[in-house]
Design an enzyme around this catalytic site. Structure first.
Site, PDB file in Angstrom:
ATOM      1  N   HIS A 117     -55.655  29.248 -37.363  1.00  0.00           N
ATOM      2  CA  HIS A 117     -57.114  29.253 -37.532  1.00  0.00           C
ATOM      3  C   HIS A 117     -57.816  29.141 -36.190  1.00  0.00           C
ATOM      4  CE1 HIS A 117     -55.748  25.062 -37.834  1.00  0.00           C
ATOM      5  NE2 HIS A 117     -56.869  24.757 -37.200  1.00  0.00           N
TER       6      HIS A 117
HETATM    7  P1  AMP Z   1     -56.775  21.753 -36.075  1.00  0.00           P
HETATM    8  O1  AMP Z   1     -56.683  20.509 -35.278  1.00  0.00           O
HETATM    9  O2  AMP Z   1     -57.011  22.957 -35.180  1.00  0.00           O
HETATM   10  O3  AMP Z   1     -55.650  21.953 -37.036  1.00  0.00           O
HETATM   11  O4  AMP Z   1     -58.108  21.628 -36.905  1.00  0.00           O
HETATM   12  C1  AMP Z   1     -58.157  21.592 -38.293  1.00  0.00           C
HETATM   13  C2  AMP Z   1     -59.612  21.538 -38.719  1.00  0.00           C
HETATM   14  O5  AMP Z   1     -59.649  21.601 -40.140  1.00  0.00           O
HETATM   15  C3  AMP Z   1     -60.343  20.265 -38.309  1.00  0.00           C
HETATM   16  O6  AMP Z   1     -61.512  20.625 -37.578  1.00  0.00           O
HETATM   17  C4  AMP Z   1     -60.690  19.585 -39.641  1.00  0.00           C
HETATM   18  O7  AMP Z   1     -61.965  18.973 -39.630  1.00  0.00           O
HETATM   19  C5  AMP Z   1     -60.648  20.728 -40.619  1.00  0.00           C
HETATM   20  N1  AMP Z   1     -60.240  20.383 -41.980  1.00  0.00           N
HETATM   21  C6  AMP Z   1     -59.365  19.433 -42.356  1.00  0.00           C
HETATM   22  N2  AMP Z   1     -59.145  19.490 -43.683  1.00  0.00           N
HETATM   23  C7  AMP Z   1     -59.897  20.516 -44.149  1.00  0.00           C
HETATM   24  C8  AMP Z   1     -60.087  21.095 -45.426  1.00  0.00           C
HETATM   25  N3  AMP Z   1     -59.442  20.622 -46.493  1.00  0.00           N
HETATM   26  N4  AMP Z   1     -60.942  22.134 -45.554  1.00  0.00           N
HETATM   27  C9  AMP Z   1     -61.599  22.603 -44.472  1.00  0.00           C
HETATM   28  N5  AMP Z   1     -61.457  22.119 -43.231  1.00  0.00           N
HETATM   29  C10 AMP Z   1     -60.614  21.081 -43.066  1.00  0.00           C
END
Ligand code: AMP
Ligand code: ZN
Length: 201
Positions: A117
């Site tokens: 992502h």
């Molecule tokens: P990363 O550290 O790049 O894996 O970031 C993951 C992102 O996903 C973080 O900014 C979280 O705030 C976000 N996040 C965590 N759980 C969810 C979820 N269930 N739906 C949408 N975003 C999420």
């Protein structure tokens, strides 16, 4: 991006992650169409559930690539496409908003959530969900790798080099510093008050 059929790449890391449920949160979120801001053949776009700034979106790959660490030269088209989607989101927000926000588009060096992502985040960093030094540093240090750098590295070197585990730890534990000036706060609370001054300018 070329209209080739995506390979049905069952990535073993994503399968493995099924034992640690929280890391599959993005995959749960995209299951509900109400959460999709937009979708195309290669990506989903959602709002980050715990936004770390006023605007925080995630462009998620449909192809089952678990993480930026698994990206290869074969994924270059996908990464270019994800960046294009991200830039269009920024354009859309900027054209609608009176206040002009600057945005950053990039990957965390060590993501916590499964499925590749791309973060699209405004640089105000003003959010109740931003609660820890790690949150701050993950978007304001070299732990956050601009999408452009990843693409350039693949184009030039056919590979990407991510910071080591130790480098990532050091980046996340770095002393806090404002992302817009040289202000060094004692605590995150001071920094959170300080960044409001930048919003007034
Ligand atoms: P990363 O550290 O790049 O894996 O970031 C993951 C992102 O996903 C973080 O900014 C979280 O705030 C976000 N996040 C965590 N759980 C969810 C979820 N269930 N739906 C949408 N975003 C999420
Ligand atoms: Zn400042």
């Amino acid at each position: 991006m070329s209209k080739r059929k995506l390979p049905n790449e069952k990535n073993s890391d994503e399968k493995k992650a099924k034992t640690t449920h929280w890391s599959l949160g993005l995959l749960e979120t995209i299951k509900d169409p109400k959460n999709l801001i937009q979708e195309d053949s290669y990506t989903y776009v959602i709002a980050d559930k715990f936004p770390k700034a006023k605007y925080h979106y995630l462009v998620i790959s449909k192809q089952e690539i678990s993480s930026i660490s698994k990206v290869t030269i074969n994924n270059l088209d996908l990464l270019r496409h994800m960046e294009k989607v991200a830039k269009k989101i920024v354009q859309d927000v900027q054209s609608k908003e009176e206040e002009k926000y600057n945005f950053k588009i990039g990957y965390h060096a060590q993501p916590s959530m499964a499925r590749l992502h791309l973060h699209v985040i405004s640089d105000d960093m003003n959010s109740a969900c931003l609660k820890t030094k790690k949150h701050w540093n993950s978007f304001t240090t070299n732990f956050f790798i601009p999408s452009e750098n990843i693409i350039e590295s693949l184009e030039k070197n056919k590979t990407i080099q991510l910071p080591s585990d130790q480098q990532c730890k050091n980046l996340l534990m770095k002393d806090l510093i404002c992302n817009k000036c040289i202000y060094v706060p004692k605590h995150l609370g001071d920094l959170k008050k300080h960044i409001l001054e930048h919003l007034k300018k």
